[in-house]
Design a protein around this motif. Structure first.
Motif, mmCIF file in Angstrom:
data_model
loop_
_atom_site.group_PDB
_atom_site.id
_atom_site.type_symbol
_atom_site.label_atom_id
_atom_site.label_comp_id
_atom_site.label_asym_id
_atom_site.label_seq_id
_atom_site.Cartn_x
_atom_site.Cartn_y
_atom_site.Cartn_z
ATOM 1 N N ILE A 9 0.834 -1.202 0.000
ATOM 2 C CA ILE A 9 0.000 0.000 0.000
ATOM 3 C C ILE A 9 0.871 1.256 0.000
ATOM 4 C CG2 ILE A 9 -1.642 1.360 1.365
ATOM 5 C CD1 ILE A 9 -2.863 -1.308 2.289
ATOM 6 N N ILE A 10 1.883 1.260 0.871
ATOM 7 C CA ILE A 10 2.788 2.416 0.929
ATOM 8 C C ILE A 10 3.509 2.603 -0.399
ATOM 9 C CG2 ILE A 10 4.873 3.328 2.029
ATOM 10 C CD1 ILE A 10 3.980 1.907 4.606
ATOM 11 N N PHE A 11 4.002 1.486 -0.963
ATOM 12 C CA PHE A 11 4.685 1.528 -2.262
ATOM 13 C C PHE A 11 3.758 2.106 -3.331
ATOM 14 C CE2 PHE A 11 5.403 -0.602 -6.365
ATOM 15 C CZ PHE A 11 6.716 -0.234 -6.623
ATOM 16 N N SER A 12 2.511 1.652 -3.355
ATOM 17 C CA SER A 12 1.552 2.099 -4.370
ATOM 18 C C SER A 12 1.248 3.588 -4.251
ATOM 19 C CB SER A 12 0.252 1.289 -4.256
ATOM 20 O OG SER A 12 0.504 -0.084 -4.447
ATOM 21 N N VAL A 13 1.079 4.062 -3.008
ATOM 22 C CA VAL A 13 0.786 5.478 -2.794
ATOM 23 C C VAL A 13 1.952 6.347 -3.245
ATOM 24 C CG1 VAL A 13 0.405 7.241 -1.019
ATOM 25 C CG2 VAL A 13 -0.857 5.081 -0.923
ATOM 26 N N VAL A 14 3.173 5.942 -2.872
ATOM 27 C CA VAL A 14 4.355 6.714 -3.255
ATOM 28 C C VAL A 14 4.521 6.738 -4.769
ATOM 29 C CG1 VAL A 14 6.875 6.784 -3.151
ATOM 30 C CG2 VAL A 14 5.553 6.316 -1.082
ATOM 31 N N ILE A 15 4.354 5.575 -5.407
ATOM 32 C CA ILE A 15 4.512 5.503 -6.861
ATOM 33 C C ILE A 15 3.436 6.322 -7.565
ATOM 34 C CG2 ILE A 15 4.341 3.951 -8.850
ATOM 35 C CD1 ILE A 15 7.010 3.833 -7.394
ATOM 36 N N PHE A 16 2.202 6.237 -7.076
ATOM 37 C CA PHE A 16 1.122 7.012 -7.703
ATOM 38 C C PHE A 16 1.402 8.508 -7.612
ATOM 39 C CE2 PHE A 16 -2.838 9.419 -7.457
ATOM 40 C CZ PHE A 16 -3.453 9.029 -8.650
ATOM 41 N N ALA A 17 1.857 8.963 -6.441
ATOM 42 C CA ALA A 17 2.163 10.386 -6.271
ATOM 43 C C ALA A 17 3.289 10.812 -7.204
ATOM 44 C CB ALA A 17 2.542 10.657 -4.814
ATOM 45 N N LEU A 18 4.307 9.976 -7.303
ATOM 46 C CA LEU A 18 5.433 10.278 -8.182
ATOM 47 C C LEU A 18 4.994 10.335 -9.633
ATOM 48 C CD1 LEU A 18 8.528 10.575 -8.626
ATOM 49 C CD2 LEU A 18 8.628 8.096 -8.791
ATOM 50 N N GLY A 37 -1.673 8.750 -23.409
ATOM 51 C CA GLY A 37 -2.170 7.400 -23.164
ATOM 52 C C GLY A 37 -1.056 6.367 -23.116
ATOM 53 N N VAL A 38 -0.096 6.496 -24.042
ATOM 54 C CA VAL A 38 1.052 5.575 -24.057
ATOM 55 C C VAL A 38 1.848 5.712 -22.755
ATOM 56 C CG1 VAL A 38 3.262 5.101 -25.152
ATOM 57 C CG2 VAL A 38 1.233 5.476 -26.565
ATOM 58 N N TRP A 39 2.032 6.942 -22.283
ATOM 59 C CA TRP A 39 2.749 7.191 -21.023
ATOM 60 C C TRP A 39 2.064 6.459 -19.869
ATOM 61 C CZ3 TRP A 39 6.682 11.020 -19.622
ATOM 62 C CH2 TRP A 39 6.830 11.197 -18.245
ATOM 63 N N ILE A 40 0.762 6.628 -19.759
ATOM 64 C CA ILE A 40 0.020 6.044 -18.639
ATOM 65 C C ILE A 40 0.008 4.525 -18.725
ATOM 66 C CG2 ILE A 40 -2.269 5.835 -17.596
ATOM 67 C CD1 ILE A 40 -2.756 8.758 -18.444
ATOM 68 N N ILE A 41 -0.274 3.992 -19.920
ATOM 69 C CA ILE A 41 -0.350 2.542 -20.090
ATOM 70 C C ILE A 41 1.008 1.890 -19.830
ATOM 71 C CG2 ILE A 41 -0.712 0.706 -21.783
ATOM 72 C CD1 ILE A 41 -2.870 2.520 -23.042
ATOM 73 N N SER A 42 2.084 2.537 -20.293
ATOM 74 C CA SER A 42 3.429 2.001 -20.072
ATOM 75 C C SER A 42 3.736 1.923 -18.585
ATOM 76 C CB SER A 42 4.477 2.873 -20.773
ATOM 77 O OG SER A 42 4.281 2.870 -22.171
ATOM 78 N N ALA A 43 3.399 2.986 -17.867
ATOM 79 C CA ALA A 43 3.665 3.007 -16.430
ATOM 80 C C ALA A 43 2.889 1.904 -15.716
ATOM 81 C CB ALA A 43 3.300 4.373 -15.853
ATOM 82 N N ILE A 44 1.618 1.783 -16.043
ATOM 83 C CA ILE A 44 0.784 0.750 -15.404
ATOM 84 C C ILE A 44 1.334 -0.639 -15.712
ATOM 85 C CG2 ILE A 44 -1.507 -0.329 -15.408
ATOM 86 C CD1 ILE A 44 -2.677 2.467 -15.881
ATOM 87 N N ALA A 45 1.716 -0.855 -16.974
ATOM 88 C CA ALA A 45 2.209 -2.175 -17.388
ATOM 89 C C ALA A 45 3.500 -2.541 -16.656
ATOM 90 C CB ALA A 45 2.434 -2.191 -18.900
ATOM 91 N N ILE A 46 4.413 -1.588 -16.516
ATOM 92 C CA ILE A 46 5.705 -1.862 -15.879
ATOM 93 C C ILE A 46 5.521 -2.196 -14.405
ATOM 94 C CG2 ILE A 46 7.857 -0.763 -15.138
ATOM 95 C CD1 ILE A 46 7.754 0.701 -17.903
ATOM 96 N N TYR A 47 4.729 -1.410 -13.698
ATOM 97 C CA TYR A 47 4.529 -1.675 -12.269
ATOM 98 C C TYR A 47 3.723 -2.948 -12.056
ATOM 99 C CZ TYR A 47 6.349 3.009 -11.574
ATOM 100 O OH TYR A 47 7.158 4.110 -11.573
ATOM 101 N N ALA A 48 2.732 -3.179 -12.920
ATOM 102 C CA ALA A 48 1.928 -4.396 -12.799
ATOM 103 C C ALA A 48 2.790 -5.632 -13.048
ATOM 104 C CB ALA A 48 0.763 -4.360 -13.785
ATOM 105 N N TYR A 49 3.693 -5.553 -14.026
ATOM 106 C CA TYR A 49 4.576 -6.682 -14.315
ATOM 107 C C TYR A 49 5.507 -6.952 -13.144
ATOM 108 C CZ TYR A 49 8.163 -9.506 -16.617
ATOM 109 O OH TYR A 49 9.045 -10.504 -16.933
ATOM 110 N N PHE A 50 6.056 -5.883 -12.559
ATOM 111 C CA PHE A 50 6.946 -6.058 -11.414
ATOM 112 C C PHE A 50 6.213 -6.711 -10.241
ATOM 113 C CE2 PHE A 50 8.543 -4.412 -7.341
ATOM 114 C CZ PHE A 50 9.816 -4.948 -7.363
ATOM 115 N N LEU A 51 5.023 -6.228 -9.944
ATOM 116 C CA LEU A 51 4.264 -6.782 -8.819
ATOM 117 C C LEU A 51 3.845 -8.219 -9.103
ATOM 118 C CD1 LEU A 51 2.072 -3.695 -7.887
ATOM 119 C CD2 LEU A 51 4.024 -4.610 -6.621
ATOM 120 N N TYR A 52 3.525 -8.513 -10.365
ATOM 121 C CA TYR A 52 3.161 -9.879 -10.740
ATOM 122 C C TYR A 52 4.345 -10.829 -10.543
ATOM 123 C CZ TYR A 52 2.270 -13.875 -13.778
ATOM 124 O OH TYR A 52 2.148 -15.147 -14.274
#
Length: 411
Positions: A9-18, A37-52
């Motif tokens: 949760i802390i990681f997610s909040v910090v990353i979202f703010a950044l 859109g590419v910026w946002i999707i890329s960011a979501i994909a990278i963090y989602a892949y790391f967490l996965y």
């Protein structure tokens, strides 16, 4: 609620703010929805892949190549955005003060929008530099082997060892390797130095002995006429993974120790050996890992038992904090200490002979290269391999060659 969930949760909040703050720089210079859109999707994909990858990787597996790649992508995209945030935050602070000043001085005006667009362009341009550097570091930097050569002079060096050359390697981390061609190039480069003595200062694996299986035949070709000697590093103890049982961990540790003779190295476990040449000798001392604040397995007194204070001594100890806290001021006089461990954090800026910086220096006083105190030396090797981040940026993998000379002591 488990600690893992709280940390997430802390990681997610910090990353979202950044990410939200960094995104403002992009919004300032373009209204193109596709780019945003590419910026946002890329960011979501990278963090989602790391967490996965983090979720599916069992602790018993340690840091797999897949995990390192996911972490590498995240770091590569995250650190440049830190540049954006710092610059844009500075701009916001300036705007607050400028606006406040305009209130007390109504005649003062400023085109805040134009200035913000200009600053955003500069910020994005500067952020592109570390982004490109990290991409290079992953693709090529981790194999950008450098041979660093030093000549050290001692007045009490036995004459037979005048001109004696030592090759030091450290932190192989075989569990991170992916390219046999590149690693073979590095091994060949070590052999090309044609030095007298070869010393390895720990971390043969990331965690498990099996990580070395595919690399034994390659590393056993390393050659030195006066022998090859080694010590253990903190990763060789298997402390960073979960084992099925304490017995499994013990078996793995023994298997790691058994790897050293398989590649032709004499593993020193709080022991010493004498290197002899033309009737004279020097003492080679090797301790188990000793790190300030953790894993203090090494016993310097045991390793030095029966060594004379008058002997010329070379000490192999994986963690340079050992030199700082126990070795450098010891009146037993360890002439030269060889360490590794820090990797120089695998990222930083170095201009040989002029400038050297890495975040590693805020953790270790001796973090890369040659240091001297009390007339004694330590060399901190930057490491042959890599760990955690699958690349190197500015702090390149290292092969050290040290020539011993007899004469008036340097410094």
């Amino acid at each position: 609620m488990s600690r893992w969930i709280i940390a997430l949760i802390i990681f997610s909040v910090v990353i979202f703010a950044l990410e939200f703050y960094a995104f403002q720089a992009l919004k300032a210079i373009t209204k193109n929805k596709l780019i945003k859109g590419v910026w946002i999707i890329s960011a979501i994909a990278i963090y989602a892949y790391f967490l996965y990858v983090l979720y599916i990787t069992p602790r018993s597996a340690g840091q797999t190549n897949t995990f390192q790649l996911a972490a590498g992508f995240m770091i590569t995209f995250l650190i440049p955005k830190l540049f954006l945030v710092i610059i844009m935050f500075g701009e916001d602070v300036f705007r607050v003060f400028r606006k406040g000043y305009s209130w007390v001085s109504p005649g003062v005006t400023a085109d805040f929008e134009s200035r913000r667009i200009f600053i955003a362009k500069i910020a994005l341009g500067l952020a592109a530099i570390p982004f490109a550097a990290f991409i290079y570091g992953i693709i090529q930097g981790r194999y950008n082997y450098k041979v660093l050569k030093y000549q050290l002079t001692f007045d009490d060096l036995p004459e037979a060892f005048d001109g004696f050359k030592i090759t030091q390697i450290s932190d192989i981390h075989s569990g991170s390797f992916t390219s046999k061609e590149k690693i073979q190039y590095g091994v060949d480069l070590i052999n090309q130095q044609e030095t007298d003595l070869m010393l390895f200062t720990g971390d043969l694996v990331n965690n498990m002995a099996t990580e070395m299986d595919d690399w034994i035949d390659m590393f056993k070709t390393l050659d030195a006429p006066f022998g090859k000697f080694s010590v253990l590093g903190n990763h060789d103890y298997g402390d960073y993974v979960e084992w099925d049982s304490p017995e499994a961990k013990v078996r793995n540790f023994q298997a790691v120790k058994d790897l050293h003779p398989k590649i032709g190295f004499d593993l020193l476990l709080d022991e010493h050996r004498y290197i002899e040449k033309n009737g004279q000798r020097l003492a080679l001392i090797g301790v188990e890992n000793w790190g300030k604040g953790f894993n203090q397995a090494g016993d310097l007194q045991k390793a030095s038992a029966n060594v004379s204070k008058d002997d010329f001594k070379i000490l192999m100890t994986h963690d340079p904090s050992h030199w700082e806290y126990q070795v450098k001021a010891d009146d037993f006089n360890y002439h030269l200490t060889l360490s590794g461990h820090t990797h120089g954090l695998q990222m930083g800026i170095e201009i040989p002979g002029w400038f050297k910086w890495s975040p590693s220096q805020y953790i270790y006083k001796q973090w890369a290269g040659l240091y001297q105190e009390f007339g004694r030396y330590i060399n901190v090797n930057r490491g042959f391999g890599y760990h955690a981040f699958p690349g190197r940026v500015g702090i390149w993998p290292e092969v050290t060659v040290i020539e011993l000379k007899k004469g008036v002591k340097n410094g």
